[in-house]
Design a protein around this motif. Structure first.
Motif, PDB file in Angstrom:
ATOM      1  N   UNK A 202      34.629  60.552  38.791  1.00  0.00           N
ATOM      2  CA  UNK A 202      35.186  60.766  40.139  1.00  0.00           C
ATOM      3  C   UNK A 202      34.118  60.486  41.199  1.00  0.00           C
ATOM      4  N   UNK A 203      32.896  60.923  40.944  1.00  0.00           N
ATOM      5  CA  UNK A 203      31.810  60.688  41.906  1.00  0.00           C
ATOM      6  C   UNK A 203      31.551  59.193  42.052  1.00  0.00           C
ATOM      7  N   UNK A 204      31.512  58.507  40.918  1.00  0.00           N
ATOM      8  CA  UNK A 204      31.252  57.061  40.938  1.00  0.00           C
ATOM      9  C   UNK A 204      32.340  56.320  41.715  1.00  0.00           C
ATOM     10  N   UNK A 205      33.599  56.644  41.414  1.00  0.00           N
ATOM     11  CA  UNK A 205      34.709  55.884  42.015  1.00  0.00           C
ATOM     12  C   UNK A 205      34.669  55.941  43.544  1.00  0.00           C
TER      13      UNK A 205
ATOM     14  N   UNK B 126      46.919  55.244  38.429  1.00  0.00           N
ATOM     15  CA  UNK B 126      47.192  55.552  39.843  1.00  0.00           C
ATOM     16  C   UNK B 126      46.126  56.490  40.416  1.00  0.00           C
ATOM     17  N   UNK B 127      45.703  57.452  39.607  1.00  0.00           N
ATOM     18  CA  UNK B 127      44.747  58.449  40.103  1.00  0.00           C
ATOM     19  C   UNK B 127      43.353  57.843  40.316  1.00  0.00           C
ATOM     20  N   UNK B 128      42.877  57.099  39.333  1.00  0.00           N
ATOM     21  CA  UNK B 128      41.525  56.527  39.475  1.00  0.00           C
ATOM     22  C   UNK B 128      41.519  55.437  40.563  1.00  0.00           C
TER      23      UNK B 128
ATOM     24  N   UNK C  81      43.767  49.226  31.596  1.00  0.00           N
ATOM     25  CA  UNK C  81      44.452  49.173  32.883  1.00  0.00           C
ATOM     26  C   UNK C  81      45.931  49.532  32.750  1.00  0.00           C
ATOM     27  N   UNK C  82      46.383  50.439  33.571  1.00  0.00           N
ATOM     28  CA  UNK C  82      47.815  50.695  33.727  1.00  0.00           C
ATOM     29  C   UNK C  82      48.311  49.627  34.726  1.00  0.00           C
ATOM     30  N   UNK C  83      48.950  48.574  34.171  1.00  0.00           N
ATOM     31  CA  UNK C  83      49.289  47.410  35.015  1.00  0.00           C
ATOM     32  C   UNK C  83      50.242  47.756  36.145  1.00  0.00           C
TER      33      UNK C  83
END
Ligand code: NDP
Length: 323
Positions: free
Chosen positions: A181-184, A206-208, A227-229
């Motif tokens: 989360x910090x990286x993103x 969707x969240x990331x 990947x969630x396309x």
């Protein structure tokens, strides 16, 4: 020592390994069943289940690639046989070129200039300084670590993420969910170089994607399963909003995600009806980021076979972790 080869170019591997290990019997899976009986070691890329059904005495398997997902997902794979995968083996260099090209595609606005050209529009974009262009590299393995360190040497602030804590010169390293989360939140280009495992499946969702700063870009030369396309398409925004309405920001960046460069897909070849093919802010390549160069791979294969022949331990894949 009897070595069985299974790959599309098995004969070339057979000749090269036989030359390097003259006392070994080296055969290809293309010969008759009698001839390929009782191999000690299998050197293979995506071997079929029937090969494992007939080979009951395997003492080791060498995977002719960096990704072991196809092999580990083979239901006929015998348990307890050590698997050694290729580590870099000449793949990091072309991968570095691929990722560098993709990062520059966005940082130097080549995506926007391509759209401007289509509109016959001469307009210089302000230059985004490299020092302010954070890059996230998910996966700091044999290839990922070299990609991260090269981009850092190029002048980009690079943040890396791995399963276990790691220290790499010049890279801010994170692990765990909190680390991700910090990286993103800090990156303008996100590079995914993770293996396909149950823990990494759909990690870009969707969240990331929502955790990335607006206008970030995605570069995936890792695996399609990451990947969630549907979430990716949603984050990219409508396909032809800019051409239809002309009401975007002038750069065609209508979605939250600025664009994506994709080399690996859940189904390959990418099906013709995938909306990714036609999305104006997606650049698609056919899983070509880092082919395995035979000479460098051969060296690792021979070293592993020699070590096994001498009874030495070789670092192997952890089937529980999936890579
Ligand atoms: P490695 O196996 O050497 O490294 C994998 C990295 O991913 C490690 O840093 C590992 O962490 C990290 N990782 C694994 N699971 C998790 C998790 N659940 N959470 C966080 N981090 C995780 O792989 P390579 O660097 O050799 O290759 C990376 C991938 O690139 C390959 O799996 C393959 O899918 C892809 N590839 C694609 C090619 C192409 O042409 N498109 C060519 C070659 C590779 P840790 O360090 O803690 O173990």
């Amino acid at each position: 020592m009897q070595i069985l080869i299974h790959s599309a170019d098995a004969e070339q591997w057979q000749t090269a390994i036989a030359k390097a290990l003259p006392t070994a019997t080296v055969i290809s899976s293309h010969v008759t069943l009698e001839a390929r009986h009782n191999a000690d070691y299998l050197v293979a890329w995506q071997p079929p289940g029937w090969l494992f059904e007939e080979q009951k005495g395997l003492k080791g398997i060498i995977n002719l690639g960096a990704g072991v997902d196809a092999l580990l997902n083979n239901p006929a794979l015998p348990a307890g046989v050590p698997i050694v995968k290729l580590r870099d083996a000449g793949m990091a260099d072309p991968m570095i070129d691929y990722v560098r090209y993709a990062v520059l595609h966005f940082q130097r606005d080549f995506d926007r200039y391509a759209r401007q050209q289509a509109r016959i529009q001469w307009q210089e974009q302000p230059l985004a300084p490299k020092a302010e262009w954070g890059i996230g590299v998910l996966g700091l393995g044999a290839i990922g670590a070299r990609v991260a360190q090269t981009l850092a040497a190029d002048g980009f602030p690079v943040h890396g993420w791995s399963r276990r804590p790691k220290a790499l010169d010049g890279i801010r390293c994170y692990h765990g969910e909190e680390g991700l989360a910090t990286l993103l939140g800090q990156v303008k280009s996100l590079v995914t170089l993770l293996p396909n495992t149950p823990a990494t499946r759909d990690i870009i969702n969707a969240e990331t994607l929502a955790a990335l700063p607006p206008g970030a870009s995605l570069i995936n030369p890792g695996r399609g399963s990451l990947i969630d396309e549907a979430a990716l398409l949603e984050a990219l925004g409508p396909v032809d909003a800019e051409t239809r309405s002309g009401k975007d920001d002038g750069n065609g960046d209508t979605g939250r995600l600025r664009g994506a460069v994709l080399d690996a897909f859940a189904y390959e070849p990418l099906p013709a009806d995938s909306p990714l093919w036609r999305h104006p802010r997606v650049l698609i390549t056919p899983h070509m980021a880092a082919p395995t160069p035979r000479d460098a791979a051969l060296e690792q294969v021979i070293d592993t076979l020699k070590a096994w022949q001498a009874g030495e331990q070789v670092p192997s894949v952890d089937p529980a972790a999936g890579y």
